[in-house]
Design an enzyme around this catalytic site. Structure first.
Site, mmCIF file in Angstrom:
data_model
loop_
_atom_site.group_PDB
_atom_site.id
_atom_site.type_symbol
_atom_site.label_atom_id
_atom_site.label_comp_id
_atom_site.label_asym_id
_atom_site.label_seq_id
_atom_site.Cartn_x
_atom_site.Cartn_y
_atom_site.Cartn_z
ATOM 1 N N HIS A 151 6.916 -0.289 14.767
ATOM 2 C CA HIS A 151 6.433 0.686 15.748
ATOM 3 C C HIS A 151 5.431 1.652 15.133
ATOM 4 C CE1 HIS A 151 9.926 -0.705 17.924
ATOM 5 N NE2 HIS A 151 10.720 -0.271 16.966
ATOM 6 N N HIS A 182 5.777 9.875 9.589
ATOM 7 C CA HIS A 182 5.190 8.687 10.217
ATOM 8 C C HIS A 182 3.989 9.067 11.079
ATOM 9 C CE1 HIS A 182 8.027 10.144 13.301
ATOM 10 N NE2 HIS A 182 7.029 9.826 14.098
ATOM 11 N N HIS A 184 1.150 8.213 14.452
ATOM 12 C CA HIS A 184 0.831 7.622 15.759
ATOM 13 C C HIS A 184 -0.686 7.625 15.862
ATOM 14 C CE1 HIS A 184 5.050 8.158 17.170
ATOM 15 N NE2 HIS A 184 5.002 9.222 16.385
ATOM 16 N N GLU A 194 0.100 12.116 20.172
ATOM 17 C CA GLU A 194 1.168 12.241 21.157
ATOM 18 C C GLU A 194 1.019 13.577 21.878
ATOM 19 O OE1 GLU A 194 4.936 10.858 19.152
ATOM 20 O OE2 GLU A 194 4.333 9.252 20.526
ATOM 21 N N HIS A 207 3.835 13.034 11.914
ATOM 22 C CA HIS A 207 5.061 13.803 12.116
ATOM 23 C C HIS A 207 5.890 13.814 10.835
ATOM 24 C CE1 HIS A 207 4.866 12.794 16.703
ATOM 25 N NE2 HIS A 207 4.105 13.825 16.381
ATOM 26 N N THR A 287 10.027 11.174 19.969
ATOM 27 C CA THR A 287 9.068 10.578 20.907
ATOM 28 C C THR A 287 9.235 9.063 20.994
ATOM 29 O OG1 THR A 287 7.367 10.358 19.203
ATOM 30 C CG2 THR A 287 7.383 12.409 20.475
ATOM 31 N N THR A 288 10.275 8.546 20.346
ATOM 32 C CA THR A 288 10.601 7.114 20.442
ATOM 33 C C THR A 288 12.086 6.995 20.765
ATOM 34 O OG1 THR A 288 11.055 7.047 18.058
ATOM 35 C CG2 THR A 288 8.857 6.372 18.767
#
Ligand SMILES: *[C@@H]1O[C@H](CO)[C@@H](O)[C@H](O)[C@H]1NC(C)=O
Ligand SMILES: *[C@@H]1O[C@H](CO)[C@@H](O)[C@H](O)[C@H]1NC(C)=O
Length: 346
Positions: A151, A182, A184, A194, A207, A287-288
């Protein structure tokens, strides 16, 4: 009329009490409810205008005191579904993307979800103790690992006896220990982050996830409504390679495939992220999936930079569903939550 009220108060309470009331009133009105001002200046020539403002926030809302009293939920454990293998393989496609998550992970449909749009005209200026970053942020860990989770790409590290870096102060009521970092990002430069600022997206967001130290482990901390704290940074495109990422991007080809991981030369976390001098803070969620709520968010008002080549290295990774990218969740409704803006004078 005010004079009569004052005289009445003076008679009943005595003048000292009234002066205290007046001081409380005016300190509040002038110090804590100002609209967010544009930022200027910044380290290494970064002039940032991520947060700008126009209107004053609603006047009945006061920053400082509400910040401390309203942000924090009661800290009793809750039962959370785990993101386990029997459940659907969540992702970012039409079939397993954010719109479908709440089918398998009901909390993803909750009222305190992340990310959110950080609208400067809705932010309340808050003050308090500074956010403190422990010395370990500047120390080289014993070892460091990059991991392609299918992801995102995650960075993990071990600091041995010294222990992992900790965050405390600011909106946090206890120390939080670094867990992982991690990213995004988008498949094109006009989206990928995000959080958005006044509805504007950014090409990438990082993040740094922390768990409340007293809960002992990230897994245990996820069970508590005050278990996690995340510091987020938005990226802006830059013609030059960002030094923050030069320790990471050369290693990305080693974790191209979903599920792979690789040792990388350890570097202090502070070479990647720096304590933000201004940030927006609010209560949100992961957020996941499982979208656990009880996350104290702090999103930096200062952006980081990324070059086209560095972003290409992220975009060349593979996810469970093909190439990795656009691995961001759209903004979620605030549902009455407040966003506070904290500017720390250094
Ligand atoms: C990584 O470092 C930790 C100590 O910080 C150590 O316990 C662990 O064995 C190390 N891992 C490897 C594979 O060297
Ligand atoms: C952001 O988008 C929402 C929904 O479309 C809109 O209501 C809001 O006014 C926009 N905010 C800004 C700052 O443009």
């Amino acid at each position: 009329m005010y004079t009569t009220m004052l005289q009445l108060l003076l008679r009943t309470l005595g003048s000292a009490a009234v002066i205290a009331l007046l001081v409380a009133c005016c300190a509040d009105a002038t110090g804590d409810t100002k609209p967010v001002a544009p930022l200027s200046g910044g380290a290494a020539g970064v002039v940032d205008t991520l947060y700008q403002t126009s209107e004053a926030p609603p006047s009945e809302l006061t920053g400082y005191r509400r910040w401390w009293s309203s942000l924090w939920p009661v800290a009793s454990p809750i039962n959370l579904p785990e993101a386990d293998d029997r459940k659907m393989h969540y992702g970012y496609t039409e079939y397993n993307g954010p719109a479908t998550w709440s089918l398998e992970y009901p909390i993803c449909g909750g009222n305190h979800q992340s990310p959110v749009d950080l609208s400067s005209n809705r932010m309340l200026r808050a003050s308090g103790t500074p956010l403190r970053w422990s010395a370990a942020y500047w120390h080289t860990p014993d070892n460091m690992t990059l991991m392609n989770s299918g992801h995102t790409v995650e960075l993990h590290a071990n600091w041995g006896a010294e222990g992992a870096p900790q965050l405390s102060g600011g909106p946090l009521r206890a120390p939080y220990t670094f867990w992982q970092m991690h990213f995004h990002w988008g498949t094109s430069d006009n989206h990928g982050s995000e959080h958005t600022i006044n509805n504007a997206s950014f090409p990438m967001e990082v993040h740094a996830v922390h768990y409340k130290s007293e809960y002992g482990s990230p897994r245990n901390a996820l069970r508590y409504p005050d278990g996690l704290a995340v510091v987020g940074f938005l990226f802006q495109m830059s013609p030059d390679a960002s030094s923050s990422l030069t320790n990471i991007t050369p290693s990305l080809p080693q974790v191209r495939s979903a599920g792979s991981s690789s040792r990388i030369p350890p570097v202090p976390l502070a070479t990647i992220i720096n304590p933000p001098r201004a940030y927006a803070t609010y209560q949100g969620s992961l957020t996941t999936p499982p979208c656990s709520e009880g996350v104290t968010w702090m999103v930096s008002g200062y952006s980081m930079s990324v070059s086209t080549e560095q972003l290409a290295a992220f975009r060349s990774l593979a996810s469970h569903d093909g190439s990795m990218g656009d691995n961001f969740r759209p903004v979620q409704p605030l549902n009455g939550r407040e966003i506070f803006y904290v500017s720390q004078s250094s």
